[in-house]
Design an enzyme around this catalytic site. Sequence first.
Site, PDB file in Angstrom:
ATOM      1  N   SER A 190      50.410  47.106  55.543  1.00 32.90           N
ATOM      2  CA  SER A 190      49.721  47.503  54.306  1.00 32.90           C
ATOM      3  C   SER A 190      48.357  48.100  54.671  1.00 32.90           C
ATOM      4  O   SER A 190      47.902  47.989  55.822  1.00 32.90           O
ATOM      5  CB  SER A 190      49.517  46.281  53.411  1.00 32.90           C
ATOM      6  OG  SER A 190      48.612  45.380  54.037  1.00 32.90           O
TER       7      SER A 190
ATOM      8  N   ASP B 124      52.981  50.324  53.921  1.00 36.84           N
ATOM      9  CA  ASP B 124      53.386  49.644  52.686  1.00 36.84           C
ATOM     10  C   ASP B 124      52.315  49.864  51.617  1.00 36.84           C
ATOM     11  O   ASP B 124      51.122  49.673  51.867  1.00 36.84           O
ATOM     12  CB  ASP B 124      53.529  48.142  53.016  1.00 36.84           C
ATOM     13  CG  ASP B 124      54.195  47.352  51.906  1.00 36.84           C
ATOM     14  OD1 ASP B 124      55.015  47.929  51.166  1.00 36.84           O
ATOM     15  OD2 ASP B 124      53.908  46.135  51.807  1.00 36.84           O
ATOM     16  N   HIS B 125      52.729  50.268  50.430  1.00 32.55           N
ATOM     17  CA  HIS B 125      51.829  50.462  49.279  1.00 32.55           C
ATOM     18  C   HIS B 125      50.623  51.348  49.595  1.00 32.55           C
ATOM     19  O   HIS B 125      49.469  50.944  49.376  1.00 32.55           O
ATOM     20  CB  HIS B 125      51.334  49.112  48.726  1.00 32.55           C
ATOM     21  CG  HIS B 125      52.419  48.322  48.082  1.00 32.55           C
ATOM     22  ND1 HIS B 125      52.931  48.609  46.844  1.00 32.55           N
ATOM     23  CD2 HIS B 125      53.145  47.270  48.539  1.00 32.55           C
ATOM     24  CE1 HIS B 125      53.906  47.759  46.555  1.00 32.55           C
ATOM     25  NE2 HIS B 125      54.065  46.941  47.572  1.00 32.55           N
TER      26      HIS B 125
ATOM     27  N   GLU C 150      57.190  54.452  44.366  1.00 36.31           N
ATOM     28  CA  GLU C 150      57.478  53.366  43.408  1.00 36.31           C
ATOM     29  C   GLU C 150      57.343  53.872  41.987  1.00 36.31           C
ATOM     30  O   GLU C 150      56.444  54.641  41.666  1.00 36.31           O
ATOM     31  CB  GLU C 150      56.502  52.202  43.649  1.00 36.31           C
ATOM     32  CG  GLU C 150      56.730  51.018  42.710  1.00 36.31           C
ATOM     33  CD  GLU C 150      55.969  49.763  43.155  1.00 36.31           C
ATOM     34  OE1 GLU C 150      55.975  49.457  44.365  1.00 36.31           O
ATOM     35  OE2 GLU C 150      55.375  49.118  42.280  1.00 36.31           O
TER      36      GLU C 150
ATOM     37  N   GLY D 188      58.721  42.593  46.423  1.00 34.73           N
ATOM     38  CA  GLY D 188      58.594  41.247  45.859  1.00 34.73           C
ATOM     39  C   GLY D 188      59.879  40.458  46.011  1.00 34.73           C
ATOM     40  O   GLY D 188      60.301  39.744  45.104  1.00 34.73           O
TER      41      GLY D 188
HETATM   42  P1  13P Z   1      56.909  39.343  48.714  1.00 34.22           P
HETATM   43  O1  13P Z   1      55.541  38.971  48.242  1.00 34.22           O
HETATM   44  O2  13P Z   1      57.962  38.845  47.773  1.00 34.22           O
HETATM   45  O3  13P Z   1      57.175  38.947  50.115  1.00 34.22           O
HETATM   46  O4  13P Z   1      57.001  40.945  48.648  1.00 34.22           O
HETATM   47  C1  13P Z   1      56.447  41.719  49.677  1.00 34.22           C
HETATM   48  C2  13P Z   1      56.399  43.164  49.337  1.00 34.22           C
HETATM   49  O5  13P Z   1      56.942  43.644  48.362  1.00 34.22           O
HETATM   50  C3  13P Z   1      55.666  44.024  50.271  1.00 34.22           C
HETATM   51  O6  13P Z   1      55.614  45.341  49.838  1.00 34.22           O
HETATM   52  O1  G3H Z   2      53.000  43.999  48.685  1.00 35.70           O
HETATM   53  C1  G3H Z   2      52.030  43.630  49.326  1.00 35.70           C
HETATM   54  C2  G3H Z   2      52.251  43.016  50.653  1.00 35.70           C
HETATM   55  O2  G3H Z   2      52.620  41.673  50.521  1.00 35.70           O
HETATM   56  C3  G3H Z   2      51.034  43.219  51.497  1.00 35.70           C
HETATM   57  O3  G3H Z   2      50.003  42.422  51.047  1.00 35.70           O
HETATM   58  O4  G3H Z   2      48.101  44.003  50.750  1.00 35.70           O
HETATM   59  O5  G3H Z   2      47.712  41.540  51.124  1.00 35.70           O
HETATM   60  O6  G3H Z   2      48.526  43.013  53.001  1.00 35.70           O
HETATM   61  P1  G3H Z   2      48.482  42.766  51.511  1.00 35.70           P
HETATM   62 ZN    ZN Z   3      55.529  45.502  47.714  1.00 36.00          ZN
END
Ligand code: 13P
Ligand code: G3H
Ligand code: ZN
Length: 312
Positions: free
Chosen positions: A50, A82-83, A134, A211
Amino acid sequence: MGLVTGKEILEAANGGGYAVGAFNINNLEILQGVVRGGTEMNAPLIIAASEGAIEYAGFDYIVAMVRTAAGLTSIPMALHLDHGRDPKVITRCIQGGFTSVMIDASHLPLEDNIKETKQVVKLAHAEGVSVEAELGRLRGIEDMISVDEREATLTKPEDAERFVAETGVDSLAPAIGTSHGAFKFKGEAKLDLERLKEIKKRVGIPLVLHGASTVPQEILKLVTQYGGEMQDAKGVPPDQLKKAIALGINKINTDTDLRLALTAAVRRVLTDDRKVFDPRKILGPARDMIAEVVKEKATLFGSAHKAQEVRS
Ligand code: 13P
Ligand code: G3H
Ligand code: ZN
């Protein structure tokens, strides 16, 4: 074998009707645990970092660690942002060694989400990097007080169809009732599987479930037994994940379950041995427990023994 793109991994999963685990990493031990678990199961892996993980560990460390790990294992691995929200971070990932990026503009109105996603797709595809986007907002179904609210939050199949056609993304994360973290459901834990089925029918491309942690009871028990306070934690039931995979989910994001495993193992060592202060003795068991979690996920997701299917 070196890093491969997210698209290569997910197209094989889409063709084979299984899902690949995307596991969030923040440090060396988490990465090593994930890669050991994937390697022992001969399962392809998506290593997710992330923006927070990049800030914590450092961009160059993340890329170097994951490249090294990929070179030391025979399983296919992708390095995925991620994100991604910050255009500077997304661009750096595209140009700096990531093989997949997520643009998360899901907080914006549909038109703006399409516009931002299109820009990232153009930049990423020119560099051979895959793109996930997304659509919809992640919230537990039980948190929605009305049907109107539910409609406004979960992904509309017609929007998904338009979004994929106009943006050219390689994979899409729809909102079907999951949420991030360890406290996902207050009442019954269920996903909107009918919606998922309709979305897959319309878009056809690999779908991603965010999630998706299951919050395993045995790990939660350890966390609380050793002093943690997480009494009402609840994840997605494994049978719901299985149904979602059968309906077209090909990437399952898991961060919370790794965090829980690390927390349980560290709490146990520090409680059981009050004299320990060697970091290897504190973090080693956490790495072991993470590897076990990843192995169980590979079986649940159907990705075990699928390494050879990528690129073959
Ligand atoms: P969880 O919090 O359910 O593990 O989801 C992680 C996630 O979606 C990371 O992008
Ligand atoms: O979806 C989010 C992931 O669990 C990453 O979390 O932004 O705290 O690293 P973070
Ligand atoms: Zn996520």
